[in-house]
Design an enzyme around this catalytic site. Sequence first.
Site, short mmCIF file in Angstrom:
data_model
loop_
_atom_site.label_atom_id
_atom_site.label_comp_id
_atom_site.label_asym_id
_atom_site.label_seq_id
_atom_site.Cartn_x
_atom_site.Cartn_y
_atom_site.Cartn_z
N HIS A 19 2.79 68.72 13.06
CA HIS A 19 2.88 69.68 13.29
C HIS A 19 2.46 69.94 13.90
CE1 HIS A 19 3.98 74.26 13.71
NE2 HIS A 19 3.97 74.07 14.82
N HIS A 21 2.35 69.55 19.24
CA HIS A 21 2.83 69.67 20.20
C HIS A 21 2.55 69.20 21.24
CE1 HIS A 21 5.28 73.66 19.32
NE2 HIS A 21 3.81 73.55 18.15
N HIS A 201 10.63 75.99 14.40
CA HIS A 201 9.34 77.86 14.09
C HIS A 201 10.30 78.77 13.33
CE1 HIS A 201 7.22 74.81 16.39
NE2 HIS A 201 6.17 74.90 16.17
N GLU A 204 7.40 83.51 11.97
CA GLU A 204 5.69 82.41 12.94
C GLU A 204 4.62 83.99 13.80
OE1 GLU A 204 5.55 80.01 15.62
OE2 GLU A 204 2.82 80.18 16.43
N ASP A 286 -1.30 72.36 15.45
CA ASP A 286 -0.62 72.62 16.69
C ASP A 286 -0.80 72.49 17.30
OD1 ASP A 286 1.72 74.21 16.45
OD2 ASP A 286 1.00 76.66 16.32
N ASP A 287 -1.60 72.59 18.59
CA ASP A 287 -2.09 72.68 20.07
C ASP A 287 -3.83 72.12 19.55
OD1 ASP A 287 0.89 72.97 21.24
OD2 ASP A 287 0.16 74.85 19.85
N1 ADE Z 1 4.76 75.33 21.04
C1 ADE Z 1 3.07 75.06 20.54
N2 ADE Z 1 2.65 75.64 20.15
C2 ADE Z 1 3.37 77.07 19.73
C3 ADE Z 1 3.22 78.04 18.40
N3 ADE Z 1 2.39 77.67 17.69
N4 ADE Z 1 4.83 78.22 18.38
C4 ADE Z 1 5.62 77.50 18.84
N5 ADE Z 1 5.86 76.79 19.95
C5 ADE Z 1 4.47 76.79 20.34
ZN ZN Z 2 4.32 74.36 16.49
#
Ligand code: ADE
Ligand code: ZN
Length: 344
Positions: A19, A21, A201, A204, A286-287
């Site tokens: 996971h 992005h 997703h 969350e 995630d990021d």
């Molecule tokens: N895009 C990037 N990170 C995200 C996240 N945690 N939730 C939804 N969209 C995203």
């Molecule tokens: Zn995500």
Amino acid sequence: MLTERMKKLIYEIPKGENHIHIEGSIPPEVAIRLAKKNGVDLPWKTAEELAAHLRQPFASLDAFMESDRMVNSVCQTEEDYAEVLYALAKQAKDQNIIYTEYLLDYPLNEIRGISLETVVNGYEAGRQKAMKELGVDIVFIAGIDRSLSSDMSLKFIRDIEPYKDIIPAIGMDCEENGHPCIKHKAAYDLAKEMGLYLSAHAGEDPNAGDMAVQNVWDAVDKMGCVRIEHGVLSIRDEALMKHLAEKKILLTTCPTGNCPHVFPRLEDHPLKFLMEQGIPCSISSDDPPYVGDLIETMLRTADALNLTEDDIIELERNSLLYSIRGQHHLKEFDAWVEKWKSEN
Ligand code: ADE
Ligand code: ZN
């Protein structure tokens, strides 16, 4: 405090990451260089300034998404997308990640008039180069921007049909508050017909209220998702947790990415609790520029939640066992774990 042995395990274990992005993960130095090359006027002028902005704690998923959309605007040509992808693969290689799944959030590019062909060709060139030069195995997931209309998400899935071999899976992301999963059921029905792997997703964003839990139910029971990104708010519904455990629905959790806007402190994150309910979980960043890379995520989470060695092994094994690609990397992983246990 983590033991030296635990740190060694986290650094050395062969990893999968389910996971991440691409659009949220452009390394700051690459983003600043591309912004200058393409004449994009970002509010941050140096990689250091941008990195500091990204590492601030965001108060909500919506606030995070605002930043995510802006930084992504630096990419314009096929070569830019290829460069970003290869830079991410290099970071993966440095962390001993052997297999990784990247959400390709094309709609964030589409609104700037960039063609799907430009984005996919660029990412695919980066993916091929990464496989050949670094040996990192990458799978793409088409990320539906859930804030778009159902007609637009349906069109997106139709448009990726020619790229099915390159993009074998779909997901759904961006702002959960106000955007129920079920709105995009038609896109998921089509993706299912096309034989794509289905994930979303869901569960969350606490600002989405009761809808967050409903989204998990709908994604699994009404839309055919076999895994959920995050899914952490499932802790609010015992029947749902039981359902996820029985159906073996993988939750690709991102503990550092959930704090503080979902849980105030990492110590409050329910990853360990969800594992104890028998729900398969994996761990991802995630990021990374916002919350740290996978190794940082694992180190901090293991420390905050008192994860054991077996927990770490289970999380990493799940990322390969439930992978979109299949279980190609499991044999290598199991052999590594056996050797680790006999030597350490
Ligand atoms: N895009 C990037 N990170 C995200 C996240 N945690 N939730 C939804 N969209 C995203
Ligand atoms: Zn995500």
